[in-house]
Motif scaffolding. Structure first.
Motif, PDB file in Angstrom:
ATOM      1  N   GLY A 102       0.785  -1.230   0.000  1.00  0.00           N
ATOM      2  CA  GLY A 102       0.000   0.000   0.000  1.00  0.00           C
ATOM      3  C   GLY A 102       0.812   1.272   0.000  1.00  0.00           C
ATOM      4  O   GLY A 102       0.241   2.367  -0.100  1.00  0.00           O
ATOM      5  N   ARG A 103       2.117   1.174   0.089  1.00  0.00           N
ATOM      6  CA  ARG A 103       2.946   2.376   0.073  1.00  0.00           C
ATOM      7  C   ARG A 103       3.451   2.680  -1.328  1.00  0.00           C
ATOM      8  O   ARG A 103       3.703   1.775  -2.118  1.00  0.00           O
ATOM      9  N   ASP A 104       3.633   3.965  -1.596  1.00  0.00           N
ATOM     10  CA  ASP A 104       4.312   4.368  -2.819  1.00  0.00           C
ATOM     11  C   ASP A 104       5.801   4.054  -2.700  1.00  0.00           C
ATOM     12  O   ASP A 104       6.343   3.943  -1.597  1.00  0.00           O
ATOM     13  N   LEU A 105       6.463   3.919  -3.853  1.00  0.00           N
ATOM     14  CA  LEU A 105       7.915   3.745  -3.898  1.00  0.00           C
ATOM     15  C   LEU A 105       8.524   4.923  -4.645  1.00  0.00           C
ATOM     16  O   LEU A 105       8.099   5.249  -5.761  1.00  0.00           O
ATOM     17  N   GLY A 106       9.501   5.568  -4.000  1.00  0.00           N
ATOM     18  CA  GLY A 106      10.214   6.665  -4.636  1.00  0.00           C
ATOM     19  C   GLY A 106      11.679   6.320  -4.792  1.00  0.00           C
ATOM     20  O   GLY A 106      12.194   5.386  -4.157  1.00  0.00           O
ATOM     21  N   SER A 129       6.493  12.281   0.302  1.00  0.00           N
ATOM     22  CA  SER A 129       6.592  10.837   0.508  1.00  0.00           C
ATOM     23  C   SER A 129       7.460  10.509   1.713  1.00  0.00           C
ATOM     24  O   SER A 129       7.206   9.535   2.426  1.00  0.00           O
ATOM     25  N   TYR A 130       8.484  11.318   1.983  1.00  0.00           N
ATOM     26  CA  TYR A 130       9.282  11.136   3.197  1.00  0.00           C
ATOM     27  C   TYR A 130       8.432  11.411   4.433  1.00  0.00           C
ATOM     28  O   TYR A 130       8.408  10.636   5.389  1.00  0.00           O
ATOM     29  N   TRP A 131       7.748  12.555   4.427  1.00  0.00           N
ATOM     30  CA  TRP A 131       6.982  12.960   5.598  1.00  0.00           C
ATOM     31  C   TRP A 131       5.801  12.015   5.863  1.00  0.00           C
ATOM     32  O   TRP A 131       5.430  11.809   7.016  1.00  0.00           O
ATOM     33  N   LEU A 132       5.238  11.439   4.792  1.00  0.00           N
ATOM     34  CA  LEU A 132       4.075  10.561   4.957  1.00  0.00           C
ATOM     35  C   LEU A 132       4.462   9.109   5.205  1.00  0.00           C
ATOM     36  O   LEU A 132       3.585   8.262   5.401  1.00  0.00           O
ATOM     37  N   SER A 161      17.974   5.072   2.628  1.00  0.00           N
ATOM     38  CA  SER A 161      16.817   4.377   2.062  1.00  0.00           C
ATOM     39  C   SER A 161      15.902   3.932   3.195  1.00  0.00           C
ATOM     40  O   SER A 161      16.331   3.777   4.344  1.00  0.00           O
ATOM     41  N   PHE A 162      14.646   3.698   2.859  1.00  0.00           N
ATOM     42  CA  PHE A 162      13.682   3.217   3.844  1.00  0.00           C
ATOM     43  C   PHE A 162      12.646   2.362   3.127  1.00  0.00           C
ATOM     44  O   PHE A 162      11.957   2.833   2.222  1.00  0.00           O
ATOM     45  N   VAL A 163      12.541   1.096   3.520  1.00  0.00           N
ATOM     46  CA  VAL A 163      11.561   0.176   2.952  1.00  0.00           C
ATOM     47  C   VAL A 163      10.976  -0.642   4.091  1.00  0.00           C
ATOM     48  O   VAL A 163      11.723  -1.236   4.889  1.00  0.00           O
TER      49      VAL A 163
END
Length: 406
Positions: free
Chosen positions: A27-31, A287-290, A303-305
């Motif tokens: 459900g998360r976007d990927l940047g 996207s970082y803040w959310l 990175s963050f996954v």
């Protein structure tokens, strides 16, 4: 990217993530963030992981695009091996350093590799940072032709003496030209400003705001200067060569920015960011803040996954060596527990307008909301609608608000 990396835990050479990250990523976007660590000169206030030509230890800027492409291929394999579903990229952001020190063809090559590896969402936002003196009309046309949709210019100030203190090398009179060229190429434009530079007056800051608004960008960022330890500016202040930034003056400058930008039709959507419309917000930064997922490419990138974040080795030479060996360039990583995740969620979402739900706060934090409203730090009507939104006073005291909510 900050120049000082955390310690963390060892990162596996194959880059594989804990299997639980596959579930947490649903459900998360990927940047994608691509760090280009090269600068012509090092600005005295800068604490980012950047290198001038004399600091590269034999690394060639001309080799960098190929190295970044290799890390993209590695990233795709590592995510797949970890069970993380492949998703098209919602945002791509080239930062630095100065990405536009590289030829436009190099940026286009890296962007094409990202497209080939993951694909892009139909409305993907694709941004590069740029110094005003590092691009011309042809360069910006080439970026647009390669698929970039947005450019963020490091304007910082319209006052030559302020730029000199910051050791920025561009001529402020070049700003209207680069903005016009970008718009003609079909690129959305953001202008980045810094306030509170030693010696900068409120009139200087007003002049910079007027100059930025005259160029009619879709987006403006305004950041208070923070003096980071280890920088040239910190040493100058310690020696008494320049004055330390005044908190009171910075607060006055922020209030002036909010009034001037709001009066010109720009709405704040994050403490330091304003846009003319919701569509012109920086979706990558949001996207970082959310709390969405992103992979950071390049030396020192973070990175963050799922629940795992990691950071690459700092120096371009060490990075090139790892990539050439087919190994993860990660220097360390950590897994975020529930308490840390909630703390960071409140810290980040509270800065974004209408992003933090009151119901998402811990029970003891919810009991603080009435007091925050009474103290003029949180908007009462918004809280009644279920969202925690900072007032102007609350934005000036955002750190104090977070302390009360955590």
């Amino acid at each position: 990217m900050p120049s000082v990396l955390p310690v963390g835990d060892p990162a596996p050479a194959d880059g594989r993530l804990p299997f639980a990250d596959a579930t947490d990523s649903v459900g998360r976007d990927l940047g994608l963030y691509v760090h280009v660590p090269f600068c012509r000169v090092r600005c005295g206030y800068c604490d980012f992981n950047t290198y001038t030509a004399t600091e590269l230890r034999g690394v060639k800027q001309s080799d960098y695009a190929a190295q970044a492409v290799e890390e993209m291929r590695f990233a795709d394999g590592a995510l797949g091996a970890s069970g993380v579903a492949r998703r098209p990229l919602s945002t791509v952001f080239f930062g630095g350093g100065t990405p536009t020190l590289l030829p436009a063809a190099d940026l286009a090559r890296m962007l094409a590799a990202a497209r080939d590896t993951w694909g892009f969402a139909p409305d993907a936002e694709i941004t590069t940072e740029a110094n005003p003196d590092s691009v011309d009309a042809a360069y910006l046309e080439a970026l647009a032709g390669a698929g970039f949709t947005r450019v963020s210019f490091g304007m910082q100030s319209a006052v030559p003496s302020v730029l000199a203190t910051l050791e920025r090398t561009h001529d402020p009179e070049r700003i209207p030209h680069v903005v016009r060229w970008a718009k003609q190429a079909g690129l959305e434009v953001s202008l980045d400003l810094i306030y509170g530079t030693p010696g900068e007056t409120l009139d200087d800051w007003s002049r910079s705001l007027d100059s930025a608004l005259a160029n009619e960008p879709g987006h403006i960022s305004a950041y208070a200067l923070i003096v980071e330890e280890g920088t040239k500016l910190a040493r100058q202040i310690r020696r008494g060569e320049v004055a330390e930034p005044s908190d009171e003056l910075q607060a006055d400058m922020y209030e002036l920015a909010d009034a001037r930008l709001g009066g010109a039709g720009y709405d704040w959507y994050e403490v330091s960011n304003w846009s003319r419309s919701a569509a012109q917000r920086s979706r990558h930064n949001l996207s970082y803040w959310l709390g969405h997922d992103w992979w950071g490419i390049g030396p020192g990138s973070h990175s963050f996954v799922g629940r795992t974040r990691w950071w690459n080795v700092k120096h371009p030479a060490a990075y090139a060596q790892r990539v050439a060996a087919g190994e993860s360039p990660a220097a360390g990583r950590e897994t975020i527990d529930d308490d840390t995740r909630q703390l960071e969620r409140v810290l980040l979402l509270s800065r974004v307008r209408d992003a933090l739900r009151v119901d998402d706060l811990a029970p003891e934090a919810r009991r603080e909301v009435a007091g925050l409203i009474a103290d003029g730090l949180v908007d009462g009507p918004a809280a009644l609608r279920g969202t925690l939104t900072l007032t102007l006073r609350g934005r000036l005291l955002a750190d104090a608000v977070v302390r009360r909510l955590t």
